[in-house]
Design an enzyme around this catalytic site. Structure first.
Site, mmCIF file in Angstrom:
data_model
loop_
_atom_site.group_PDB
_atom_site.id
_atom_site.type_symbol
_atom_site.label_atom_id
_atom_site.label_comp_id
_atom_site.label_asym_id
_atom_site.label_seq_id
_atom_site.Cartn_x
_atom_site.Cartn_y
_atom_site.Cartn_z
ATOM 1 N N LYS A 9 1.654 21.404 -22.734
ATOM 2 C CA LYS A 9 2.662 22.306 -23.272
ATOM 3 C C LYS A 9 2.096 23.106 -24.459
ATOM 4 O O LYS A 9 0.999 22.793 -24.951
ATOM 5 C CB LYS A 9 3.886 21.493 -23.696
ATOM 6 C CG LYS A 9 4.574 20.807 -22.527
ATOM 7 C CD LYS A 9 5.743 19.965 -23.025
ATOM 8 C CE LYS A 9 6.468 19.267 -21.901
ATOM 9 N NZ LYS A 9 7.599 18.454 -22.411
ATOM 10 N N TYR B 46 12.544 23.887 -14.951
ATOM 11 C CA TYR B 46 13.463 22.956 -15.605
ATOM 12 C C TYR B 46 14.905 23.093 -15.111
ATOM 13 O O TYR B 46 15.835 22.655 -15.784
ATOM 14 C CB TYR B 46 13.413 23.150 -17.119
ATOM 15 C CG TYR B 46 12.133 22.638 -17.737
ATOM 16 C CD1 TYR B 46 11.844 21.270 -17.750
ATOM 17 C CD2 TYR B 46 11.214 23.509 -18.302
ATOM 18 C CE1 TYR B 46 10.672 20.792 -18.307
ATOM 19 C CE2 TYR B 46 10.039 23.030 -18.872
ATOM 20 C CZ TYR B 46 9.772 21.675 -18.871
ATOM 21 O OH TYR B 46 8.609 21.200 -19.433
ATOM 22 N N PHE C 108 20.092 21.199 -24.522
ATOM 23 C CA PHE C 108 18.776 21.590 -25.022
ATOM 24 C C PHE C 108 18.019 22.515 -24.071
ATOM 25 O O PHE C 108 16.893 22.922 -24.373
ATOM 26 C CB PHE C 108 17.923 20.350 -25.324
ATOM 27 C CG PHE C 108 17.732 19.439 -24.135
ATOM 28 C CD1 PHE C 108 16.752 19.697 -23.185
ATOM 29 C CD2 PHE C 108 18.535 18.318 -23.971
ATOM 30 C CE1 PHE C 108 16.570 18.860 -22.094
ATOM 31 C CE2 PHE C 108 18.356 17.466 -22.883
ATOM 32 C CZ PHE C 108 17.374 17.738 -21.948
ATOM 33 N N ARG D 153 1.996 9.260 -15.280
ATOM 34 C CA ARG D 153 3.150 9.074 -16.167
ATOM 35 C C ARG D 153 2.914 7.913 -17.133
ATOM 36 O O ARG D 153 3.344 7.953 -18.280
ATOM 37 C CB ARG D 153 4.425 8.901 -15.364
ATOM 38 C CG ARG D 153 4.813 10.250 -14.725
ATOM 39 C CD ARG D 153 6.147 10.285 -14.094
ATOM 40 N NE ARG D 153 7.268 10.038 -14.965
ATOM 41 C CZ ARG D 153 7.875 10.961 -15.728
ATOM 42 N NH1 ARG D 153 7.406 12.195 -15.750
ATOM 43 N NH2 ARG D 153 8.923 10.643 -16.437
ATOM 44 N N THR E 283 8.919 9.867 -22.725
ATOM 45 C CA THR E 283 9.313 11.206 -23.166
ATOM 46 C C THR E 283 9.508 11.257 -24.676
ATOM 47 O O THR E 283 9.060 12.195 -25.332
ATOM 48 C CB THR E 283 10.620 11.635 -22.455
ATOM 49 O OG1 THR E 283 10.379 11.626 -21.055
ATOM 50 C CG2 THR E 283 11.041 13.027 -22.873
ATOM 51 N N ARG F 185 1.294 10.675 -25.357
ATOM 52 C CA ARG F 185 2.396 10.917 -26.292
ATOM 53 C C ARG F 185 2.395 9.905 -27.427
ATOM 54 O O ARG F 185 2.732 10.252 -28.558
ATOM 55 C CB ARG F 185 3.720 10.918 -25.545
ATOM 56 C CG ARG F 185 3.889 12.144 -24.655
ATOM 57 C CD ARG F 185 5.184 12.093 -23.903
ATOM 58 N NE ARG F 185 5.390 13.287 -23.090
ATOM 59 C CZ ARG F 185 6.112 13.301 -21.989
ATOM 60 N NH1 ARG F 185 6.700 12.201 -21.544
ATOM 61 N NH2 ARG F 185 6.261 14.430 -21.315
ATOM 62 N N ASN G 43 6.441 17.186 -27.260
ATOM 63 C CA ASN G 43 5.784 15.981 -26.751
ATOM 64 C C ASN G 43 4.521 16.244 -25.937
ATOM 65 O O ASN G 43 4.118 15.448 -25.112
ATOM 66 C CB ASN G 43 6.768 15.088 -26.002
ATOM 67 C CG ASN G 43 7.351 15.728 -24.766
ATOM 68 O OD1 ASN G 43 6.916 16.788 -24.329
ATOM 69 N ND2 ASN G 43 8.339 15.076 -24.197
ATOM 70 N N HIS H 195 3.615 17.562 -19.884
ATOM 71 C CA HIS H 195 4.590 17.302 -18.821
ATOM 72 C C HIS H 195 3.842 16.717 -17.637
ATOM 73 O O HIS H 195 2.730 17.132 -17.329
ATOM 74 C CB HIS H 195 5.271 18.602 -18.378
ATOM 75 C CG HIS H 195 5.974 18.463 -17.059
ATOM 76 N ND1 HIS H 195 7.252 17.979 -16.960
ATOM 77 C CD2 HIS H 195 5.562 18.711 -15.789
ATOM 78 C CE1 HIS H 195 7.607 17.943 -15.679
ATOM 79 N NE2 HIS H 195 6.599 18.390 -14.955
ATOM 80 N N GLU I 147 6.476 21.326 -7.963
ATOM 81 C CA GLU I 147 5.999 21.945 -9.201
ATOM 82 C C GLU I 147 4.645 22.621 -9.009
ATOM 83 O O GLU I 147 4.400 23.705 -9.546
ATOM 84 C CB GLU I 147 5.945 20.899 -10.315
ATOM 85 C CG GLU I 147 7.323 20.421 -10.722
ATOM 86 C CD GLU I 147 7.313 19.210 -11.633
ATOM 87 O OE1 GLU I 147 8.381 18.883 -12.181
ATOM 88 O OE2 GLU I 147 6.252 18.567 -11.806
#
Length: 179
Positions: A38, A78, A86, A114, A120, A131, A141, A144, A155
């Protein structure tokens, strides 16, 4: 200009490697995951660290690009969060700077990536995860990762747009990583 679907399923299960000294091809049932560094991760210079962790785990990089996503792309990515309070801030954040979009392939890549990424909420992420080591708060964070093999394909298609953007290759280390 609409978003074009990508047929990533052709990659799944096509990885082949030769056993050392064997003439029998090795078939690996692999899956793909979309992983994105990100804007905060790019700005903080964490791209190499994140790629390195995935490479050292033994996954194969199939697609990579640095770019600034459009609002349309971020909103589509998203869309499952569009009813959340948010959502608008999340979209603004994702389009605020460059991201590094990646497609990774490997056995269990979604679940394993993951685990490497961590929870998250960085306050709940274990030390040693991306993270847990680098993220400051949930809204920043760093990375993704797809949450299911189906979303990995969706995706990847969304962010890469055509199968030509995904490189099909066999790493020389494949026989040392997979049975």
């Amino acid at each position: 200009m609409g978003l074009q679907p990508l047929k990533c399923r052709s990659l799944v299960g096509r990885v082949q490697a030769q056993h050392a000294g064997s003439r029998q091809p090795l078939r690996v049932a692999a899956e793909i995951s979309y992983i994105m560094v990100k804007p905060d991760g790019v700005q903080r210079g964490l791209v190499g660290e994140i790629i390195g962790r995935l490479e050292r785990k033994g996954f194969t990089l199939r697609g990579l690009k640095l770019f600034r996503p459009s609002r349309q792309l971020a909103e589509e990515h998203y869309k499952d969060l569009s009813s959340k309070p948010f959502f608008k801030d999340l979209v603004e954040y994702i389009i605020s700077g460059p991201v590094v979009a990646m497609v990774w392939e490997g056995n269990g890549v979604v679940k394993s990536a993951r685990k490497l990424i961590g929870a998250t909420n960085p306050l709940e992420a274990e030390p040693g995860t991306i993270r847990g080591d680098f993220a400051v708060q949930t809204g920043r964070n760093v990375v993704h990762g797809s949450d299911s093999p189906e979303n990995g394909e969706r995706e990847a298609a969304l962010w890469f747009g055509s199968e030509d953007a995904i490189v099909d290759w066999t790493p020389a280390l494949a026989p040392w990583l997979r049975e």
